[in-house]
Scaffold this motif. Structure first.
Motif, short mmCIF file in Angstrom:
data_model
loop_
_atom_site.label_atom_id
_atom_site.label_comp_id
_atom_site.label_asym_id
_atom_site.label_seq_id
_atom_site.Cartn_x
_atom_site.Cartn_y
_atom_site.Cartn_z
N VAL A 194 0.83 -1.21 0.00
CA VAL A 194 0.00 0.00 0.00
C VAL A 194 0.87 1.26 0.00
N LYS A 195 2.03 1.20 0.65
CA LYS A 195 2.94 2.35 0.59
C LYS A 195 3.51 2.49 -0.82
N LYS A 196 3.82 1.35 -1.44
CA LYS A 196 4.32 1.36 -2.81
C LYS A 196 3.29 1.99 -3.75
N GLU A 197 2.02 1.68 -3.53
CA GLU A 197 0.95 2.28 -4.34
C GLU A 197 0.89 3.78 -4.12
N GLY A 198 1.11 4.20 -2.88
CA GLY A 198 1.11 5.63 -2.57
C GLY A 198 2.24 6.36 -3.28
N VAL A 199 3.42 5.75 -3.29
CA VAL A 199 4.57 6.32 -3.98
C VAL A 199 4.27 6.46 -5.48
N GLN A 200 3.69 5.42 -6.05
CA GLN A 200 3.34 5.46 -7.49
C GLN A 200 2.28 6.53 -7.76
N ALA A 201 1.33 6.66 -6.83
CA ALA A 201 0.25 7.64 -7.01
C ALA A 201 0.78 9.07 -6.94
N ALA A 241 3.79 10.01 -7.61
CA ALA A 241 4.61 10.22 -8.81
C ALA A 241 3.72 10.56 -10.00
N ALA A 242 2.50 9.97 -10.03
CA ALA A 242 1.55 10.23 -11.12
C ALA A 242 0.68 11.45 -10.83
N LYS A 243 0.96 12.13 -9.70
CA LYS A 243 0.19 13.31 -9.28
C LYS A 243 -1.28 12.99 -9.02
N SER A 244 -1.52 11.73 -8.65
CA SER A 244 -2.86 11.31 -8.23
C SER A 244 -2.91 11.48 -6.71
N TYR A 245 -3.03 12.72 -6.27
CA TYR A 245 -2.82 13.03 -4.86
C TYR A 245 -3.88 12.44 -3.93
N ASP A 246 -5.13 12.40 -4.36
CA ASP A 246 -6.18 11.81 -3.50
C ASP A 246 -5.90 10.33 -3.24
N LYS A 247 -5.48 9.64 -4.28
CA LYS A 247 -5.15 8.20 -4.13
C LYS A 247 -3.93 8.05 -3.22
N ALA A 248 -2.94 8.93 -3.41
CA ALA A 248 -1.74 8.87 -2.58
C ALA A 248 -2.08 9.10 -1.11
N ILE A 249 -2.98 10.05 -0.86
CA ILE A 249 -3.40 10.32 0.53
C ILE A 249 -4.02 9.08 1.15
N ALA A 250 -4.91 8.43 0.41
CA ALA A 250 -5.56 7.22 0.91
C ALA A 250 -4.55 6.10 1.16
N ASN A 251 -3.62 5.92 0.22
CA ASN A 251 -2.61 4.86 0.35
C ASN A 251 -1.69 5.11 1.54
N PHE A 252 -1.18 6.33 1.68
CA PHE A 252 -0.26 6.62 2.78
C PHE A 252 -0.97 6.56 4.13
N THR A 253 -2.24 6.95 4.16
CA THR A 253 -3.01 6.83 5.40
C THR A 253 -3.13 5.37 5.81
N ASP A 254 -3.40 4.50 4.86
CA ASP A 254 -3.49 3.07 5.15
C ASP A 254 -2.12 2.50 5.54
N ALA A 255 -1.06 2.99 4.89
CA ALA A 255 0.29 2.51 5.19
C ALA A 255 0.68 2.85 6.63
N LEU A 256 0.26 4.03 7.11
CA LEU A 256 0.57 4.42 8.48
C LEU A 256 -0.19 3.57 9.49
N LYS A 257 -1.35 3.07 9.10
CA LYS A 257 -2.09 2.17 10.00
C LYS A 257 -1.32 0.86 10.19
N LEU A 258 -0.59 0.46 9.16
CA LEU A 258 0.21 -0.77 9.24
C LEU A 258 1.52 -0.53 9.99
N ASN A 259 2.10 0.65 9.84
CA ASN A 259 3.38 0.98 10.46
C ASN A 259 3.37 2.45 10.86
N ARG A 260 2.85 2.73 12.03
CA ARG A 260 2.64 4.12 12.44
C ARG A 260 3.93 4.87 12.72
#
Length: 465
Positions: A70-77, A79-98
């Motif tokens: 999910v963090k990898k997806e955030g990084v890709q998002a 990079a693609a300037k898909s900021y809403d998707k990146a926000i969702a991905n990084f939020t989920d990634a922090l739940k896994l590793n705060r």
């Protein structure tokens, strides 16, 4: 001591290193922060990445090892300037590793998206000393998170870029040149080591870009440049505190010192300690260079004992920490142990264990040594555990840059604000003010290794009362 006994003790040290650190890697990675998150080297990581691959605002992860999908997806998002998707991905990634500061920084950068922002950079050794780098990034990430969630710097959010300098002075200089040429960068937190700060500092000075190191303690940095500052006290303060404690509190007057002649920090702390002990009426009877190929912990401790030494002072740096830990094991708690702030690591607790109990270290800050500050509580809430002095002083460096940006969000404005006689900011370790030398007039905290459960190693650092 016989060769046979020396071999036995060093073999025990090696076994402790493999066994205990292996167990602690799992705990630190999967649970609380405590003193650091131990990370193992990824053999597939490029050992010499290009300058472009060393810098990221979220479009690539610079941490070693595997990252969550999910963090990898955030990084890709991002990079693609898909900021809403990146926000969702990084939020989920922090739940896994705060306790992953890189993810929190990337999340805040994604929230900014393409909006106006003020940019500062972190220059940290993610490739060679990931534990220290993550500790530093936690302080920076916490300061960014706090300012952005409270409305930004007078309404403008703060963007953080991360640069991996590997604690290599030449790479730190290359990164400095890159940052100087990027007009959007208004300040830098770092580098980590004194050697890298002195090397990169010449570039920051010529480019008129402020750098505030949270961790570089060499006395050579004092008055080095009007563009190089630090939130950590110099080695002069640490050495003076240790020498005073040794002679006045412990009533001991004869010490030997272990240092690395290839490290500016280690040489600085060694020289200041020798001078401070002399001023207190004591003496340093021998100096042992940990960087020597033929260095022997056994022979050094034997020689120290024959010379009547009462104290072993460990001015080791990261590269020579393993040899310093050998000295601790060989000493078997016979002579009193003192040490500098580079020895303040989870590894010292993991490997030193019972043999390190009672060792006193001089550090800039300890989470239990600041009862009036709200930083310890806030950092525990954010990261799920205790943070180290590196996080606190990095937080302070970032807070100082934020306060300077409030006054004048330009490179020259930041520099002039920091040098102003009326400049002050409130950080984790109290009021932040800078002297004309670039130093911060702040005390150090003596801590002692004691049995304890907080670090999950069976041992803890606690303030000397």
């Amino acid at each position: 001591m016989s060769q046979k006994n020396e071999t036995k003790i060093l073999a025990l040290t090696l076994l402790l290193t493999v066994g205990i650190v292996g167990g602690s890697i799992w705990w630190f990675t999967n649970n609380g922060v405590k003193f650091s998150n131990s990370i193992t080297q990824n053999p597939e990581t490029d050992s010499n990445p290009s300058l472009q691959d060393r810098i990221s605002f979220g479009e690539k992860s610079l941490t070693l090892g595997d990252i969550s999908p999910v963090k990898k997806e955030g990084v890709q998002a991002i990079a693609a300037k898909s900021y809403d998707k990146a926000i969702a991905n990084f939020t989920d990634a922090l739940k896994l590793n705060r306790n992953d500061p890189e993810t929190l920084i990337f999340l805040n950068n994604a929230r900014i998206g393409s909006s106006q922002s003020y940019t500062i950079m972190a220059s940290v050794p993610l490739g060679t000393d990931p534990n220290a780098a993550l500790e530093i990034l936690r302080g920076i990430a916490q300061a960014q998170n706090e300012i952005n969630t409270s409305g930004g710097v007078k309404g403008v959010p703060l963007k953080i870029g991360i640069a991996n300098d590997d604690d290599n002075p030449e790479i730190a200089k290359q990164i400095a040149s890159n940052l100087v040429s990027n007009s959007e960068v208004l300040g830098v937190v770092g580098p980590n080591t004194s050697d890298s700060t002195l090397a990169a500092g010449t570039i920051y000075t010529s480019g008129q870009l402020v750098a505030i190191s949270p961790t570089s303690t060499s006395v050579k940095i004092s008055n080095f440049s009007h563009y190089v500052f630090r939130t950590v006290p110099s080695d002069f303060m640490a050495a003076r505190s240790l020498a005073n404690y040794m002679v006045r509190t412990l009533q001991k007057k004869n010490a030997v010192i272990f240092f690395n002649s290839q490290s500016n920090y280690s040489q600085s702390l060694k020289s200041e300690f020798v001078s401070s002990v002399s001023l207190e009426g004591g003496q340093v009877s021998s100096e042992f260079d940990l960087s020597q190929v033929n260095f022997s912990a056994v022979k050094s401790v034997e020689q120290a004992t024959k010379q009547g030494a009462e104290v072993l002072m460990l001015a080791a740096n990261t590269e020579t920490l393993d040899k310093a830990l050998q000295v601790i094991q060989i000493n078997q708690k016979k002579l009193t142990l003192l040490a500098g702030d580079d020895v303040y690591t989870a590894k010292t607790l993991e490997i030193g264990r019972e043999q390190a109990v009672g060792m006193v270290l001089a550090v800039p800050w300890h989470i239990d040594g600041a009862p009036k500050s709200d930083f310890p509580q806030k950092s525990r809430q954010l990261w799920g555990g205790d943070v180290s002095w590196r996080s606190a002083l990095s937080y302070d460096a970032t807070v100082a840059l934020i306060e300077a940006l409030k006054r004048n969000p330009t490179r020259s404005g930041v520099q002039q604000a920091l040098l102003s006689s009326d400049f002050s900011a409130t950080g984790a370790s109290g009021t932040i003010r800078f002297l004309a030398s670039g130093d911060r007039n702040a005390p150090v905290q003596l801590v002692k290794i004691v049995p304890g459960s907080r670090s999950r190693t069976g041992y803890d650092f606690e303030p000397v009362r």
